[in-house]
Write a protein that holds these residues in place. Structure first.
Motif, PDB file in Angstrom:
ATOM      1  N   ALA A 105     -12.837  -1.581  36.564  1.00 49.11           N
ATOM      2  CA  ALA A 105     -11.749  -2.149  37.365  1.00 49.11           C
ATOM      3  C   ALA A 105     -10.725  -2.896  36.522  1.00 49.11           C
ATOM      4  O   ALA A 105      -9.600  -3.114  36.968  1.00 49.11           O
ATOM      5  N   ALA A 106     -11.108  -3.289  35.309  1.00 49.42           N
ATOM      6  CA  ALA A 106     -10.204  -4.074  34.462  1.00 49.42           C
ATOM      7  C   ALA A 106      -9.380  -3.149  33.573  1.00 49.42           C
ATOM      8  O   ALA A 106      -9.941  -2.352  32.827  1.00 49.42           O
ATOM      9  N   PRO A 107      -8.064  -3.259  33.634  1.00 48.12           N
ATOM     10  CA  PRO A 107      -7.216  -2.410  32.791  1.00 48.12           C
ATOM     11  C   PRO A 107      -7.433  -2.711  31.308  1.00 48.12           C
ATOM     12  O   PRO A 107      -7.635  -3.850  30.921  1.00 48.12           O
ATOM     13  N   GLY A 108      -7.420  -1.646  30.505  1.00 48.66           N
ATOM     14  CA  GLY A 108      -7.487  -1.795  29.061  1.00 48.66           C
ATOM     15  C   GLY A 108      -8.890  -1.929  28.479  1.00 48.66           C
ATOM     16  O   GLY A 108      -9.028  -2.097  27.268  1.00 48.66           O
ATOM     17  N   VAL A 109      -9.930  -1.857  29.304  1.00 47.37           N
ATOM     18  CA  VAL A 109     -11.291  -1.957  28.778  1.00 47.37           C
ATOM     19  C   VAL A 109     -11.795  -0.549  28.480  1.00 47.37           C
ATOM     20  O   VAL A 109     -11.715   0.336  29.325  1.00 47.37           O
ATOM     21  N   ASP A 110     -12.300  -0.354  27.277  1.00 52.90           N
ATOM     22  CA  ASP A 110     -12.864   0.939  26.894  1.00 52.90           C
ATOM     23  C   ASP A 110     -14.306   0.985  27.406  1.00 52.90           C
ATOM     24  O   ASP A 110     -15.233   0.517  26.738  1.00 52.90           O
ATOM     25  N   VAL A 111     -14.491   1.538  28.590  1.00 48.08           N
ATOM     26  CA  VAL A 111     -15.792   1.547  29.249  1.00 48.08           C
ATOM     27  C   VAL A 111     -16.792   2.366  28.437  1.00 48.08           C
ATOM     28  O   VAL A 111     -17.963   1.994  28.324  1.00 48.08           O
TER      29      VAL A 111
END
Length: 194
Positions: A105-111
Motif C-alpha cells: 500500500a505504500a508508494p515506493g516500497v520494493d515489496v
C-alpha cells in the motif's frame, strides 16, 4: 504465549520461588522464550490477586524469597487451558503479513526486496534451529517439541514467502484499478429524472 498458564503448570506439583519458576520455564522451552524475572513476579502478583496462586504455607526462604503454590481455582484454570485448543484468532497478529500488506500500500516500497530479505533471514533462522536440533539435548522432549514447532513455522513461512513472490510476479504489470472504480456508482441519469 501464556506466561500465566505456564507458571500455573510449573506450580502444579509443588510450591516454587519466582527465580525457580523462571529457570524451569526456560529449561522446558530450551530458553527460546526467555522470561524477565520482572514478568514472572508481575504475573505471580496478578495470579495471586485472581486467587489462582497463594503464598505457600512455608513462604519465605532464609534469603527472604517467597514461595508460591497453586490454588484449587488455579488448578481448574490450568485444566481448562490444557483442554482448550489454541485458536488462530487468539494468536498474536502476524507482523510479517501486516508488513507486506502495508508495503504493497505504500508508494515506493520494493515489496520484492522486502520478501527477499525476509526469506534470507528466515532461512538463516531455520539453519540455526536445525543445528540446535542436532545438539546433545535429544532426550529432552519438551525442548524438542518447542524447537520442532519453530522449525515447522520457519518452513511454513518460507513456503508462504515463495507464494507471495509468485503472486507479486503474476500481478506485476497489471494496471492498478483507477480510484473511480472504488467510488460508489453514479446514479443513472434516466433514474434521476423520474
Amino acid at each position: 504465549m501464556s506466561i500465566k498458564h505456564g507458571l500455573l503448570a510449573l506450580l502444579r506439583e509443588e510450591p516454587k520461588y519466582g527465580y525457580q519458576l523462571r529457570g524451569e520455564f526456560e529449561e522446558a522451552t530450551g530458553a527460546i522464550w526467555p522470561l524477565n524475572i520482572g514478568q514472572v513476579y508481575t504475573t505471580l502478583t496478578r495470579l495471586e490477586r485472581d486467587g489462582l496462586v497463594r503464598a505457600a504455607a512455608e513462604p519465605v526462604a532464609d534469603d527472604g524469597r517467597s514461595r508460591y503454590e497453586i490454588t484449587d481455582a488455579g488448578r481448574a484454570e490450568l485444566a481448562v487451558w490444557f483442554e482448550t485448543p489454541v485458536t488462530r484468532e487468539s494468536r498474536p497478529r502476524d507482523e510479517l503479513a501486516i508488513k507486506l500488506a502495508l508495503a504493497l500500500a505504500a508508494p515506493g516500497v520494493d515489496v520484492s526486496a522486502v520478501v527477499q530479505r525476509q526469506r534470507a533471514a528466515t532461512m538463516q533462522s531455520l539453519q540455526e534451529l536445525t543445528r540446535l536440533k542436532r545438539g546433545d539435548r535429544e532426550g529432552e522432549i519438551s525442548w524438542l517439541l518447542v524447537l520442532e514447532s519453530m522449525i515447522f513455522a520457519a518452513e511454513a513461512e518460507i513456503r508462504w514467502l515463495d507464494h507471495c513472490e509468485a503472486m507479486l510476479l503474476r500481478h506485476r504489470g497489471r494496471p492498478a484499478k483507477p480510484p473511480e472504480q472504488y467510488a460508489e456508482p453514479a446514479a443513472d441519469p434516466a433514474e434521476a429524472n423520474r
